[in-house]
Motif scaffolding. Structure first.
Motif, mmCIF file in Angstrom:
data_model
loop_
_atom_site.group_PDB
_atom_site.id
_atom_site.type_symbol
_atom_site.label_atom_id
_atom_site.label_comp_id
_atom_site.label_asym_id
_atom_site.label_seq_id
_atom_site.Cartn_x
_atom_site.Cartn_y
_atom_site.Cartn_z
ATOM 1 N N ASN A 1 -17.765 8.974 -0.649
ATOM 2 C CA ASN A 1 -17.431 8.043 0.432
ATOM 3 C C ASN A 1 -17.428 8.713 1.806
ATOM 4 O O ASN A 1 -17.023 8.106 2.799
ATOM 5 N N GLU A 2 -17.880 9.983 1.851
ATOM 6 C CA GLU A 2 -18.029 10.742 3.093
ATOM 7 C C GLU A 2 -16.738 10.766 3.909
ATOM 8 O O GLU A 2 -16.730 10.534 5.117
ATOM 9 N N LEU A 3 -15.627 11.070 3.215
ATOM 10 C CA LEU A 3 -14.325 11.150 3.871
ATOM 11 C C LEU A 3 -13.868 12.598 3.942
ATOM 12 O O LEU A 3 -13.962 13.335 2.966
ATOM 13 N N ASP A 4 -13.380 13.002 5.111
ATOM 14 C CA ASP A 4 -12.749 14.311 5.189
ATOM 15 C C ASP A 4 -11.235 14.103 5.215
ATOM 16 O O ASP A 4 -10.750 12.980 5.350
ATOM 17 N N MET A 5 -10.491 15.172 5.046
ATOM 18 C CA MET A 5 -9.041 15.063 4.915
ATOM 19 C C MET A 5 -8.380 14.514 6.178
ATOM 20 O O MET A 5 -7.384 13.804 6.097
ATOM 21 N N GLU A 6 -8.912 14.803 7.344
ATOM 22 C CA GLU A 6 -8.288 14.285 8.568
ATOM 23 C C GLU A 6 -8.446 12.771 8.650
ATOM 24 O O GLU A 6 -7.550 12.071 9.127
ATOM 25 N N GLN A 7 -9.562 12.232 8.170
ATOM 26 C CA GLN A 7 -9.719 10.770 8.123
ATOM 27 C C GLN A 7 -8.702 10.151 7.174
ATOM 28 O O GLN A 7 -8.098 9.127 7.478
ATOM 29 N N VAL A 8 -8.507 10.776 6.034
ATOM 30 C CA VAL A 8 -7.521 10.287 5.069
ATOM 31 C C VAL A 8 -6.131 10.339 5.680
ATOM 32 O O VAL A 8 -5.369 9.368 5.619
ATOM 33 N N ARG A 9 -5.793 11.458 6.307
ATOM 34 C CA ARG A 9 -4.464 11.592 6.932
ATOM 35 C C ARG A 9 -4.268 10.555 8.038
ATOM 36 O O ARG A 9 -3.196 9.970 8.170
ATOM 37 N N SER A 10 -5.295 10.289 8.813
ATOM 38 C CA SER A 10 -5.214 9.296 9.873
ATOM 39 C C SER A 10 -4.942 7.900 9.309
ATOM 40 O O SER A 10 -4.089 7.164 9.814
ATOM 41 N N MET A 11 -5.658 7.540 8.250
ATOM 42 C CA MET A 11 -5.454 6.231 7.620
ATOM 43 C C MET A 11 -4.043 6.130 7.031
ATOM 44 O O MET A 11 -3.417 5.078 7.080
ATOM 45 N N LEU A 12 -3.545 7.206 6.471
ATOM 46 C CA LEU A 12 -2.187 7.200 5.919
ATOM 47 C C LEU A 12 -1.140 7.050 7.031
ATOM 48 O O LEU A 12 -0.171 6.314 6.877
ATOM 49 N N ARG A 13 -1.353 7.750 8.145
ATOM 50 C CA ARG A 13 -0.404 7.627 9.265
ATOM 51 C C ARG A 13 -0.328 6.202 9.776
ATOM 52 O O ARG A 13 0.737 5.729 10.173
ATOM 53 N N GLN A 14 -1.437 5.476 9.730
ATOM 54 C CA GLN A 14 -1.432 4.073 10.154
ATOM 55 C C GLN A 14 -0.579 3.221 9.235
ATOM 56 O O GLN A 14 -0.200 2.108 9.584
ATOM 57 N N SER B 1 2.320 4.467 8.114
ATOM 58 C CA SER B 1 3.615 5.160 8.234
ATOM 59 C C SER B 1 3.847 6.176 7.117
ATOM 60 O O SER B 1 4.967 6.373 6.669
ATOM 61 N N ILE B 2 2.787 6.817 6.688
ATOM 62 C CA ILE B 2 2.886 7.892 5.701
ATOM 63 C C ILE B 2 2.407 9.155 6.398
ATOM 64 O O ILE B 2 1.247 9.253 6.790
ATOM 65 N N PHE B 3 3.310 10.116 6.546
ATOM 66 C CA PHE B 3 2.993 11.280 7.352
ATOM 67 C C PHE B 3 2.798 12.560 6.542
ATOM 68 O O PHE B 3 2.623 13.626 7.102
ATOM 69 N N SER B 4 2.835 12.437 5.236
ATOM 70 C CA SER B 4 2.555 13.593 4.384
ATOM 71 C C SER B 4 1.841 13.116 3.125
ATOM 72 O O SER B 4 2.250 12.128 2.504
ATOM 73 N N GLY C 1 9.830 6.569 -1.441
ATOM 74 C CA GLY C 1 9.899 5.219 -0.900
ATOM 75 C C GLY C 1 11.213 4.945 -0.197
ATOM 76 O O GLY C 1 12.144 5.752 -0.207
ATOM 77 N N SER C 2 11.301 3.795 0.395
ATOM 78 C CA SER C 2 12.509 3.386 1.092
ATOM 79 C C SER C 2 13.578 2.992 0.086
ATOM 80 O O SER C 2 13.294 2.471 -0.985
ATOM 81 N N VAL C 3 14.809 3.235 0.464
ATOM 82 C CA VAL C 3 15.930 2.815 -0.353
ATOM 83 C C VAL C 3 16.054 1.301 -0.215
ATOM 84 O O VAL C 3 16.027 0.754 0.881
ATOM 85 N N THR C 4 16.163 0.623 -1.345
ATOM 86 C CA THR C 4 16.298 -0.825 -1.326
ATOM 87 C C THR C 4 17.747 -1.213 -1.567
ATOM 88 O O THR C 4 18.504 -0.442 -2.170
ATOM 89 N N PRO C 5 18.151 -2.397 -1.126
ATOM 90 C CA PRO C 5 19.523 -2.842 -1.401
ATOM 91 C C PRO C 5 19.827 -2.857 -2.901
ATOM 92 O O PRO C 5 20.946 -2.537 -3.306
#
Length: 164
Positions: free
Chosen positions: A39-52, A54-57, A81-85
């Protein structure tokens, strides 16, 4: 257009050829390098899509799928994940219905009518709580569970008043 839709319904190969197929880029925390390359993806593209999303790691991601439209679907590790009630043993209430009674200083008579209330009722309720006359109010919202939320034309502060 109809022929294409009909063809994608009838034939899996035709559907995949026209619409594409999801690509599993990560499974159980392990990257599928051949799918990244395909799919011609490099890791920075993957990281960018994840940051969009709200995933920063990348450590937060258990499964990562590249959908045919180009967006990512992410399954995060539960510990990330987020803590749920529910996790805390709480039973959250649904947001209650609110009624807009005054909008930009104008009385919303139909809303009062729908609630089975009158203009006199509203004026009395607001006067009893110390609010200025309707003509000086910018916004009045009422919720049976929470009471009035009032914003005057004179200030920028929203005032909440619990109905007792």
């Amino acid at each position: 257009m109809y022929a294409i839709e009909l063809g994608t319904e009838k034939s899996d190969k035709f559907r995949i050829w026209i619409k594409g197929e999801a690509a599993v880029l990560m499974k159980d925390g392990e990257f599928n390098y051949s799918e990244l390359r395909k799919n011609e993806l490099d890791m920075e593209q993957v990281r960018s899509m994840l940051r969009q999303q709200s995933i920063f790691s990348i450590d937060e991601v258990k499964d990562l799928i590249l959908e045919p439209g180009g967006k990512f679907s992410v399954n995060k590790y539960k510990k990330q994940g987020s803590v749920t009630p529910e996790m805390l043993g709480l039973k959250p209430l649904d947001d209650p219905v609110t009624y807009l009674l005054v909008d930009k200083g104008d009385l919303e008579e139909k809303m009062l009518e729908r609630m089975g209330k009158s203009e006199n009722w509203l004026r009395e309720q607001l006067e009893n709580r110390g609010y200025p006359p309707l003509e000086k109010l910018l916004y009045v919202e009422w919720c049976p569970e929470k009471g009035f939320s009032v914003k005057t034309k004179l200030d920028d502060k929203i005032q909440r008043d619990k109905l007792n």
